[in-house]
Design a protein around this motif. Structure first.
Motif, PDB file in Angstrom:
ATOM      1  N   ILE A 163       0.828  -1.213  -0.089  1.00  0.00           N
ATOM      2  CA  ILE A 163       0.258  -0.093  -0.105  1.00  0.00           C
ATOM      3  C   ILE A 163       0.964   1.143   0.034  1.00  0.00           C
ATOM      4  CG2 ILE A 163      -1.798   1.240   1.116  1.00  0.00           C
ATOM      5  CD1 ILE A 163      -0.912  -2.199   2.383  1.00  0.00           C
ATOM      6  N   GLN A 164       0.518   2.109  -0.823  1.00  0.00           N
ATOM      7  CA  GLN A 164       1.415   3.211  -0.789  1.00  0.00           C
ATOM      8  C   GLN A 164       0.401   4.462  -0.581  1.00  0.00           C
ATOM      9  OE1 GLN A 164       2.264   3.387  -5.160  1.00  0.00           O
ATOM     10  NE2 GLN A 164       4.401   2.704  -4.716  1.00  0.00           N
ATOM     11  N   ARG A 165       1.102   5.445  -0.203  1.00  0.00           N
ATOM     12  CA  ARG A 165       0.286   6.793   0.180  1.00  0.00           C
ATOM     13  C   ARG A 165       1.255   7.805  -0.385  1.00  0.00           C
ATOM     14  NH1 ARG A 165      -0.138   7.125   6.773  1.00  0.00           N
ATOM     15  NH2 ARG A 165       1.839   8.102   7.140  1.00  0.00           N
ATOM     16  N   GLY A 166       0.791   9.059  -0.664  1.00  0.00           N
ATOM     17  CA  GLY A 166       1.544  10.166  -0.700  1.00  0.00           C
ATOM     18  C   GLY A 166       0.814  11.633  -0.045  1.00  0.00           C
ATOM     19  N   THR A 167       1.970  12.211   0.582  1.00  0.00           N
ATOM     20  CA  THR A 167       1.285  13.453   1.171  1.00  0.00           C
ATOM     21  C   THR A 167       2.119  14.748   0.373  1.00  0.00           C
ATOM     22  OG1 THR A 167       3.075  12.886   2.533  1.00  0.00           O
ATOM     23  CG2 THR A 167       0.826  12.319   3.452  1.00  0.00           C
ATOM     24  N   THR A 168       1.767  15.844   1.020  1.00  0.00           N
ATOM     25  CA  THR A 168       2.035  17.200   0.253  1.00  0.00           C
ATOM     26  C   THR A 168       3.079  17.899   1.282  1.00  0.00           C
ATOM     27  OG1 THR A 168       0.189  18.107   0.838  1.00  0.00           O
ATOM     28  CG2 THR A 168       0.326  17.205  -1.331  1.00  0.00           C
ATOM     29  N   GLY A 169       3.299  17.506   2.530  1.00  0.00           N
ATOM     30  CA  GLY A 169       4.057  18.073   3.502  1.00  0.00           C
ATOM     31  C   GLY A 169       5.687  17.963   2.844  1.00  0.00           C
ATOM     32  N   LYS A 170       6.584  18.632   3.957  1.00  0.00           N
ATOM     33  CA  LYS A 170       7.936  18.651   3.414  1.00  0.00           C
ATOM     34  C   LYS A 170       8.429  17.347   3.380  1.00  0.00           C
ATOM     35  CE  LYS A 170      10.309  21.814   5.349  1.00  0.00           C
ATOM     36  NZ  LYS A 170      11.412  22.766   6.260  1.00  0.00           N
ATOM     37  N   VAL A 184      -3.021   7.410  -2.878  1.00  0.00           N
ATOM     38  CA  VAL A 184      -3.335   6.012  -2.441  1.00  0.00           C
ATOM     39  C   VAL A 184      -3.347   5.230  -3.529  1.00  0.00           C
ATOM     40  CG1 VAL A 184      -4.665   4.619  -0.992  1.00  0.00           C
ATOM     41  CG2 VAL A 184      -4.810   6.788  -0.448  1.00  0.00           C
ATOM     42  N   SER A 185      -2.329   3.950  -3.310  1.00  0.00           N
ATOM     43  CA  SER A 185      -2.768   2.797  -4.068  1.00  0.00           C
ATOM     44  C   SER A 185      -2.559   1.678  -3.567  1.00  0.00           C
ATOM     45  CB  SER A 185      -1.530   3.086  -5.419  1.00  0.00           C
ATOM     46  OG  SER A 185      -0.220   2.762  -4.732  1.00  0.00           O
ATOM     47  N   VAL A 186      -3.091   0.710  -3.961  1.00  0.00           N
ATOM     48  CA  VAL A 186      -2.955  -0.713  -3.335  1.00  0.00           C
ATOM     49  C   VAL A 186      -2.544  -1.705  -4.625  1.00  0.00           C
ATOM     50  CG1 VAL A 186      -4.129  -2.583  -2.232  1.00  0.00           C
ATOM     51  CG2 VAL A 186      -4.886  -0.393  -2.059  1.00  0.00           C
ATOM     52  N   TRP A 187      -1.593  -2.621  -4.027  1.00  0.00           N
ATOM     53  CA  TRP A 187      -1.157  -3.632  -5.037  1.00  0.00           C
ATOM     54  C   TRP A 187      -1.091  -5.122  -4.184  1.00  0.00           C
ATOM     55  CZ3 TRP A 187       1.810  -1.716  -9.591  1.00  0.00           C
ATOM     56  CH2 TRP A 187       1.731  -0.108  -9.597  1.00  0.00           C
ATOM     57  N   LYS A 188      -1.434  -5.981  -5.081  1.00  0.00           N
ATOM     58  CA  LYS A 188      -1.476  -7.425  -4.941  1.00  0.00           C
ATOM     59  C   LYS A 188      -0.174  -7.900  -5.227  1.00  0.00           C
ATOM     60  CE  LYS A 188      -3.923 -11.686  -5.217  1.00  0.00           C
ATOM     61  NZ  LYS A 188      -4.975 -12.299  -6.139  1.00  0.00           N
ATOM     62  N   LEU A 189       0.389  -8.732  -4.185  1.00  0.00           N
ATOM     63  CA  LEU A 189       1.226  -9.679  -4.857  1.00  0.00           C
ATOM     64  C   LEU A 189       0.893 -10.839  -5.280  1.00  0.00           C
ATOM     65  CD1 LEU A 189       3.901  -9.902  -1.569  1.00  0.00           C
ATOM     66  CD2 LEU A 189       4.621  -8.816  -3.832  1.00  0.00           C
ATOM     67  N   ASN A 190       1.695 -11.048  -6.592  1.00  0.00           N
ATOM     68  CA  ASN A 190       1.475 -12.286  -7.160  1.00  0.00           C
ATOM     69  C   ASN A 190       2.092 -13.699  -7.002  1.00  0.00           C
ATOM     70  OD1 ASN A 190      -0.001 -10.327  -8.924  1.00  0.00           O
ATOM     71  ND2 ASN A 190       1.667  -9.994 -10.346  1.00  0.00           N
ATOM     72  N   ASN A 191       1.176 -14.684  -7.284  1.00  0.00           N
ATOM     73  CA  ASN A 191       1.775 -15.992  -7.260  1.00  0.00           C
ATOM     74  C   ASN A 191       2.056 -16.205  -5.540  1.00  0.00           C
ATOM     75  OD1 ASN A 191       1.653 -16.404 -10.067  1.00  0.00           O
ATOM     76  ND2 ASN A 191       3.852 -15.244 -10.008  1.00  0.00           N
ATOM     77  N   ILE A 192       1.140 -15.958  -4.696  1.00  0.00           N
ATOM     78  CA  ILE A 192       1.341 -16.040  -3.293  1.00  0.00           C
ATOM     79  C   ILE A 192       0.358 -17.146  -3.005  1.00  0.00           C
ATOM     80  CG2 ILE A 192       1.380 -15.067  -0.998  1.00  0.00           C
ATOM     81  CD1 ILE A 192       3.432 -13.870  -2.667  1.00  0.00           C
ATOM     82  N   ASN A 193       1.033 -18.545  -2.617  1.00  0.00           N
ATOM     83  CA  ASN A 193       0.129 -19.445  -2.362  1.00  0.00           C
ATOM     84  C   ASN A 193      -0.172 -19.410  -0.759  1.00  0.00           C
ATOM     85  OD1 ASN A 193       2.397 -20.449  -1.003  1.00  0.00           O
ATOM     86  ND2 ASN A 193       2.908 -21.957  -2.736  1.00  0.00           N
ATOM     87  N   THR A 194      -0.947 -20.415  -0.344  1.00  0.00           N
ATOM     88  CA  THR A 194      -1.387 -20.324   1.077  1.00  0.00           C
ATOM     89  C   THR A 194      -0.286 -20.499   1.922  1.00  0.00           C
ATOM     90  OG1 THR A 194      -3.671 -21.425   0.525  1.00  0.00           O
ATOM     91  CG2 THR A 194      -3.032 -21.410   2.919  1.00  0.00           C
ATOM     92  N   GLU A 195       0.778 -21.294   1.720  1.00  0.00           N
ATOM     93  CA  GLU A 195       1.939 -21.503   2.472  1.00  0.00           C
ATOM     94  C   GLU A 195       2.868 -20.402   2.647  1.00  0.00           C
ATOM     95  OE1 GLU A 195       5.835 -24.451   2.696  1.00  0.00           O
ATOM     96  OE2 GLU A 195       4.462 -24.856   1.271  1.00  0.00           O
TER      97      GLU A 195
END
Length: 219
Positions: free
Chosen positions: A50-57, A118-129
């Protein structure tokens, strides 16, 4: 004189109308983000970045070290717990335990007043283990006294936001990005006390086949 007063009155009404439109649109932007977040379709057996961006210093300074993304300035990693996306991230401010590891829902993660991305990214190829292994790594980090790495040194036991994510995944044999070297000048050089920096960019995983973007919001 009457004509001038009429012109001034029309000008004043126009300015007030413009200001009202700005206020109304500013008011509705945040509810739009909240609505979209609450309606995100997330999987219970998945790991998310999860990414976020803000405009502060600090936010603007961090963006200078991105590879391509013009908005992101912070990065966390998380999974669904009790029906909510819980995000683990390292931040410069101390938490209640006097360290720098925060575990927040996405609603809390996106609360900064100067939020603009804001952005959300899913990790690919992640099995249950693999999912369970990464989840346990993150849960275990709650017991550590993690301190923010103001030196940006890969060889110490401290972390900055993207470094924490990279290290957590490397413990599970997942490589989402390589480090990057950049020359630093001005305020950044003074703050870091360095002329160059080797680091993991907040957007260093973008464009690879390791992740898929499933959500993005730009103010």
């Amino acid at each position: 004189m009457k004509t001038k007063n009429n012109i001034f009155f029309k000008f004043l009404i126009t300015i007030m109308g413009i200001l009202l439109i700005i206020v109304v649109f500013s008011f509705y932007k945040r509810p739009s983000l909240d609505f979209r977040i609450k309606n995100l379709k997330l999987e219970t057996q998945a790991i998310y970045l999860i990414q976020r961006g803000t405009t502060g210093k600090l936010g603007n300074l961090a963006k200078d070290f991105n590879l391509k993304n013009k908005y992101a300035s912070h990065l966390g990693i998380g999974f669904i717990k009790d029906g909510e996306l819980n995000i683990y991230h390292i931040y410069v401010k101390k938490n209640a335990h006097k360290n720098n590891l925060f575990i927040e829902t996405i609603e809390d993660f996106t609360k900064p007043e100067d939020l603009n991305y804001v952005s959300v990214w899913k990790l690919n190829n992640i099995n249950t283990e693999k999912f369970e292994s990464i989840k346990n790594t993150l849960i275990s980090s709650e017991k550590e006294n993690i301190i923010f790495d103001f030196d940006f040194d890969e060889n110490n036991e401290k972390y900055y936001c993207s470094e924490f994510v990279v290290r957590a995944l490397r413990k599970n044999d997942i490589q989402i990005m390589q480090d990057h070297k950049k020359k630093v000048v001005g305020f950044a050089s003074q703050m870091l006390r360095k002329d160059s920096l080797i680091y993991f960019p907040v957007d260093g995983f973008e464009g690879s086949d390791k992740t898929t973007k499933i959500f993005e919001w730009i103010k």
